[in-house]
Design an enzyme around this catalytic site. Structure first.
Site, PDB file in Angstrom:
ATOM      1  N   ASN A  14       1.064  -1.240   0.100  1.00  0.00           N
ATOM      2  CA  ASN A  14      -0.020  -0.069   0.000  1.00  0.00           C
ATOM      3  C   ASN A  14       0.774   1.282   0.069  1.00  0.00           C
ATOM      4  OD1 ASN A  14      -2.456  -1.535  -0.170  1.00  0.00           O
ATOM      5  ND2 ASN A  14      -2.877  -1.295   1.928  1.00  0.00           N
ATOM      6  N   ARG A  32      -8.399  -0.745  -7.371  1.00  0.00           N
ATOM      7  CA  ARG A  32      -8.877   0.557  -6.992  1.00  0.00           C
ATOM      8  C   ARG A  32      -7.986   1.751  -7.002  1.00  0.00           C
ATOM      9  NH1 ARG A  32     -13.878   0.564  -5.258  1.00  0.00           N
ATOM     10  NH2 ARG A  32     -13.821   2.317  -3.828  1.00  0.00           N
ATOM     11  N   CYS A  43     -16.814  -3.300  -4.434  1.00  0.00           N
ATOM     12  CA  CYS A  43     -15.427  -4.310  -4.508  1.00  0.00           C
ATOM     13  C   CYS A  43     -16.088  -5.548  -3.579  1.00  0.00           C
ATOM     14  CB  CYS A  43     -14.290  -3.916  -3.724  1.00  0.00           C
ATOM     15  SG  CYS A  43     -14.314  -3.777  -2.106  1.00  0.00           S
ATOM     16  N   ARG A  67     -17.373   1.159  -1.556  1.00  0.00           N
ATOM     17  CA  ARG A  67     -16.402   1.751  -1.476  1.00  0.00           C
ATOM     18  C   ARG A  67     -16.334   3.004  -2.193  1.00  0.00           C
ATOM     19  NH1 ARG A  67     -11.037  -2.116  -1.409  1.00  0.00           N
ATOM     20  NH2 ARG A  67     -10.046  -0.032  -0.575  1.00  0.00           N
ATOM     21  N   PRO A  68     -17.042   4.067  -1.452  1.00  0.00           N
ATOM     22  CA  PRO A  68     -17.272   5.236  -2.300  1.00  0.00           C
ATOM     23  C   PRO A  68     -15.646   6.340  -2.723  1.00  0.00           C
ATOM     24  CG  PRO A  68     -18.180   5.612  -0.237  1.00  0.00           C
ATOM     25  CD  PRO A  68     -17.763   4.145  -0.211  1.00  0.00           C
ATOM     26  N   VAL A  69     -15.856   7.039  -3.526  1.00  0.00           N
ATOM     27  CA  VAL A  69     -14.468   8.054  -3.714  1.00  0.00           C
ATOM     28  C   VAL A  69     -15.124   9.331  -3.489  1.00  0.00           C
ATOM     29  CG1 VAL A  69     -12.981   6.149  -5.138  1.00  0.00           C
ATOM     30  CG2 VAL A  69     -14.822   8.038  -5.981  1.00  0.00           C
ATOM     31  N   ASP A  70     -16.105   9.350  -2.798  1.00  0.00           N
ATOM     32  CA  ASP A  70     -16.901  11.003  -2.622  1.00  0.00           C
ATOM     33  C   ASP A  70     -15.743  11.861  -1.984  1.00  0.00           C
ATOM     34  OD1 ASP A  70     -17.286   9.055  -0.528  1.00  0.00           O
ATOM     35  OD2 ASP A  70     -18.283  10.807   0.528  1.00  0.00           O
ATOM     36  N   LEU A  71     -14.971  11.450  -1.032  1.00  0.00           N
ATOM     37  CA  LEU A  71     -14.102  12.285  -0.378  1.00  0.00           C
ATOM     38  C   LEU A  71     -12.941  12.758  -1.386  1.00  0.00           C
ATOM     39  CD1 LEU A  71     -13.781  10.800   3.045  1.00  0.00           C
ATOM     40  CD2 LEU A  71     -14.731  12.941   2.521  1.00  0.00           C
ATOM     41  N   ASP A  91      -7.353  -4.736   7.508  1.00  0.00           N
ATOM     42  CA  ASP A  91      -6.473  -5.588   6.642  1.00  0.00           C
ATOM     43  C   ASP A  91      -5.973  -6.799   7.174  1.00  0.00           C
ATOM     44  OD1 ASP A  91      -7.259  -4.168   4.350  1.00  0.00           O
ATOM     45  OD2 ASP A  91      -5.232  -3.268   4.117  1.00  0.00           O
ATOM     46  N   ARG A 115      -1.720 -10.251  -5.403  1.00  0.00           N
ATOM     47  CA  ARG A 115      -2.099  -8.697  -5.582  1.00  0.00           C
ATOM     48  C   ARG A 115      -1.197  -8.122  -4.556  1.00  0.00           C
ATOM     49  NH1 ARG A 115      -7.800  -6.144  -5.304  1.00  0.00           N
ATOM     50  NH2 ARG A 115      -6.063  -4.475  -5.239  1.00  0.00           N
TER      51      ARG A 115
HETATM   52  C1  UD1 Z   1      -6.927   1.691   1.923  1.00  0.00           C
HETATM   53  C2  UD1 Z   1      -6.060   0.393   1.740  1.00  0.00           C
HETATM   54  C3  UD1 Z   1      -6.638  -0.922   2.190  1.00  0.00           C
HETATM   55  C4  UD1 Z   1      -7.442  -0.866   3.575  1.00  0.00           C
HETATM   56  C5  UD1 Z   1      -8.018   0.558   3.534  1.00  0.00           C
HETATM   57  C6  UD1 Z   1      -8.433   0.592   5.234  1.00  0.00           C
HETATM   58  C7  UD1 Z   1      -4.476   1.054  -0.062  1.00  0.00           C
HETATM   59  C8  UD1 Z   1      -4.323   1.082  -1.588  1.00  0.00           C
HETATM   60  N1  UD1 Z   1      -5.494   0.286   0.295  1.00  0.00           N
HETATM   61  O1  UD1 Z   1      -8.200   1.460   1.036  1.00  0.00           O
HETATM   62  O2  UD1 Z   1      -5.944  -1.992   1.951  1.00  0.00           O
HETATM   63  O3  UD1 Z   1      -8.041  -1.998   3.613  1.00  0.00           O
HETATM   64  O4  UD1 Z   1      -7.237   1.487   3.375  1.00  0.00           O
HETATM   65  O5  UD1 Z   1      -7.377   0.880   5.975  1.00  0.00           O
HETATM   66  O6  UD1 Z   1      -3.941   1.552   0.613  1.00  0.00           O
HETATM   67  N2  UD1 Z   1     -14.727   6.184   2.347  1.00  0.00           N
HETATM   68  C9  UD1 Z   1     -15.651   6.982   1.932  1.00  0.00           C
HETATM   69  N3  UD1 Z   1     -15.477   7.918   1.015  1.00  0.00           N
HETATM   70  C10 UD1 Z   1     -14.391   7.936   0.381  1.00  0.00           C
HETATM   71  C11 UD1 Z   1     -13.254   7.041   0.718  1.00  0.00           C
HETATM   72  C12 UD1 Z   1     -13.317   6.465   1.763  1.00  0.00           C
HETATM   73  O7  UD1 Z   1     -16.812   6.959   2.550  1.00  0.00           O
HETATM   74  O8  UD1 Z   1     -14.078   9.001  -0.513  1.00  0.00           O
HETATM   75  C13 UD1 Z   1     -14.869   5.149   3.598  1.00  0.00           C
HETATM   76  C14 UD1 Z   1     -14.480   3.717   3.024  1.00  0.00           C
HETATM   77  O9  UD1 Z   1     -15.768   3.068   2.472  1.00  0.00           O
HETATM   78  C15 UD1 Z   1     -14.238   3.007   4.159  1.00  0.00           C
HETATM   79  C16 UD1 Z   1     -13.671   4.117   4.925  1.00  0.00           C
HETATM   80  O10 UD1 Z   1     -13.981   5.365   4.416  1.00  0.00           O
HETATM   81  O11 UD1 Z   1     -15.352   2.629   5.068  1.00  0.00           O
HETATM   82  C17 UD1 Z   1     -11.900   3.951   4.899  1.00  0.00           C
HETATM   83  O12 UD1 Z   1     -11.546   3.712   3.451  1.00  0.00           O
HETATM   84  P1  UD1 Z   1     -10.198   4.155   3.063  1.00  0.00           P
HETATM   85  O13 UD1 Z   1      -9.329   4.486   4.086  1.00  0.00           O
HETATM   86  O14 UD1 Z   1     -10.284   5.347   2.115  1.00  0.00           O
HETATM   87  O15 UD1 Z   1      -9.793   2.939   2.161  1.00  0.00           O
HETATM   88  P2  UD1 Z   1      -8.674   2.992   0.847  1.00  0.00           P
HETATM   89  O16 UD1 Z   1      -7.968   3.913   0.550  1.00  0.00           O
HETATM   90  O17 UD1 Z   1      -9.775   2.523  -0.248  1.00  0.00           O
END
Ligand code: UD1
Length: 434
Positions: A37, A106, A130, A135-139, A318, A410
């Site tokens: 990561n 992702r 997934c 797993r939204p990307v709104d932020l 994880d 992966r």
């Molecule tokens: C990263 C890690 C993943 C790990 C996760 C949590 C990488 C490549 N992946 O994933 O292995 O399981 O952190 O430690 O480093 N969320 C929102 N909106 C957003 C972004 C996130 O609601 O725009 C929520 C997610 O659904 C989740 C939480 O925030 O519930 C944390 O997610 P996030 O830390 O963003 O995970 P990833 O970066 O995708």
């Protein structure tokens, strides 16, 4: 070699399965690889500056390969020599991350921030859901909009544009590793001052911030939840070492404990593993930390210990599937609660096929330990789920066949070789089966 060619190609295009024979006891030393990561966060920095980057201690795994290919499709020359990844970003020719790449990984969305910051444009496929839930990307998008980018969604793609990003104040509503990574990379080239609050504390975010500073970025508050960034006009290519993989290390610690073994892990950062180590000690493991090595020994069946996942420095999501596997050996019942991905229990039906007694409830599962496990054919559903199946195979009696180990590949470099060197019996077999 031509720019864009990725020599990691063949290794990860196979479809393999594992045949694990158990039970075994693990004993010996394992060197932990660089953090997958962290690599995924460091690699896209090459889009922020032209030149030749060297990322040392890069793990040779499938996600690094996929990201190299994505960067290659944008004109970056990528080559992995041993564990040093060379990225030459002198000639960027495309600002797009196509669906074919993003659906595989992702973290492909990490190109969004750098592309819009440096080139003023990006077209990146939306990742979708997934295997362990939405797993939204709104932020990621909100943060970029706050920095002045215009964002539209067209045909499943995020289209981001900006003349030049402008410094801002942005608060992450949820602690998000990915959004912190993306927005940080965008903010370093924005004009003016940016304050980011509730930045994720994961070591991978800190590692990225340190690399950005080396490249010429001005960032205060690294390692805290508030980072202040003074935008600069340009950055330079650098060499950076990748931090050790705390999740790989946790997997080995748990596998060592599960097999009542005696393992010493080398090249780890024990501070990154505090929550896991504490839980292992609660379960009865003996742990000895010396510099960058950790020795774990376990002679009795573990105590049943509950865990609840939380953002760093809490217990990592994880490593929750691996904890569930470990708790199959416990005398008593342990509850595993995932507050980050509440439905991340796809591995449970597979562990049940081996004889485990596990019930899934809302946001949690309960493992009743002490049941006899017997080898069977099981299917990997995601990266860490696969690791829990390998761990189960180490203690189950007979052959355990694990299908779809591409999930495992992966995020682990040669997992079976590392485990076989300390007493496991795992064969990798090419197969047509999915
Ligand atoms: C990263 C890690 C993943 C790990 C996760 C949590 C990488 C490549 N992946 O994933 O292995 O399981 O952190 O430690 O480093 N969320 C929102 N909106 C957003 C972004 C996130 O609601 O725009 C929520 C997610 O659904 C989740 C939480 O925030 O519930 C944390 O997610 P996030 O830390 O963003 O995970 P990833 O970066 O995708």
């Amino acid at each position: 070699m031509k720019a864009g060619r990725c020599p990691l190609r063949c290794k990860f295009e196979r479809m393999d399965k594992f045949i694990v024979e158990g039970p075994v006891r693990l004993q010996g030393r394992i060197t932990v690889s660089g953090a997958k990561n962290a690599s995924l966060a460091l690699m896209p920095t090459c889009l922020l500056a032209p030149g030749v980057f060297h990322l040392t201690n890069t793990p040779n795994n499938r996600d690094v390969w996929t990201f190299s290919r994505l960067l290659g499709s944008m004109g970056v020359f990528a080559e992995l020599n041993g564990n040093t990844l060379l990225l030459d970003s002198s000639n960027i020719t495309s600002y797009e991350a196509p669906y074919d790449h993003v659906k595989k990984m992702r973290a492909s969305i990490y190109v969004l921030g750098p592309l819009v910051a440096r080139y003023g444009q990006a077209r990146v496929s939306l990742p979708g859901g997934c295997n362990f839930g939405p797993r939204p990307v709104d932020l990621h998008l909100k943060g970029l909009e706050k920095l002045g980018a215009s964002i539209t969604i067209e045909g499943g793609y995020i289209i981001a544009k900006a003349d030049r990003l402008k410094g801002t104040h942005f608060h992450f509503d949820i602690s998000s590793v990915g959004a912190s990574v993306n927005i940080l990379m965008a903010a370093v080239l924005a004009k003016g001052h940016t304050v980011l609050t509730n930045v994720a504390l994961e070591p991978e975010v800190t590692a990225l911030a340190r690399m950005l500073v080396k490249m010429g970025a001005k960032i205060d508050g690294i390692g805290t939840t508030t980072m202040e960034i003074q935008g600069v006009d340009e950055l330079k290519a650098v060499t950076e070492d990748t931090i050790p993989d705390r999740i790989e290390a946790a997997t080995f610690l748990l596998a060592g404990a599960m097999t009542k073994g005696d393992l010493t892990l080398e090249h780890v950062n024990p501070y990154h593993l505090t929550a896991v180590i504490q839980k292992l000690e609660d379960a009865g493991a003996d742990i000895d930390v010396t510099g960058d090595s950790i020795r774990i020994t376990m002679s009795e069946a573990p105590q049943a210990v509950d865990i609840t996942t939380a953002p760093y420095p809490g217990y990592p999501t994880d490593s929750q599937a691996q904890w569930a596997a470990f708790m199959m050996m416990a005398q008593g019942a342990a509850t595993i609660k995932d507050t980050i991905y509440p439905t991340r229990f796809g591995y449970v039906p597979e562990l049940q096929r081996l004889g485990a007694d596990i019930e899934v409830g809302e946001m949690h599962c309960t493992v009743k330990g002490g049941k006899q496990l017997t080898g069977a054919t099981v299917m990997s559903s995601d990266l860490r789920a696969s690791a829990s199946l390998v761990m189960a195979g180490l203690v189950a009696h007979g052959h355990t066949e694990i299908l779809r180990v591409y999930h495992l590949d992966r995020g682990y470099e040669s997992l079976e070789k590392k485990l076989n060197a300390v007493g496991a019996r795992i064969r990798r077999v090419p197969t047509e089966e999915y």
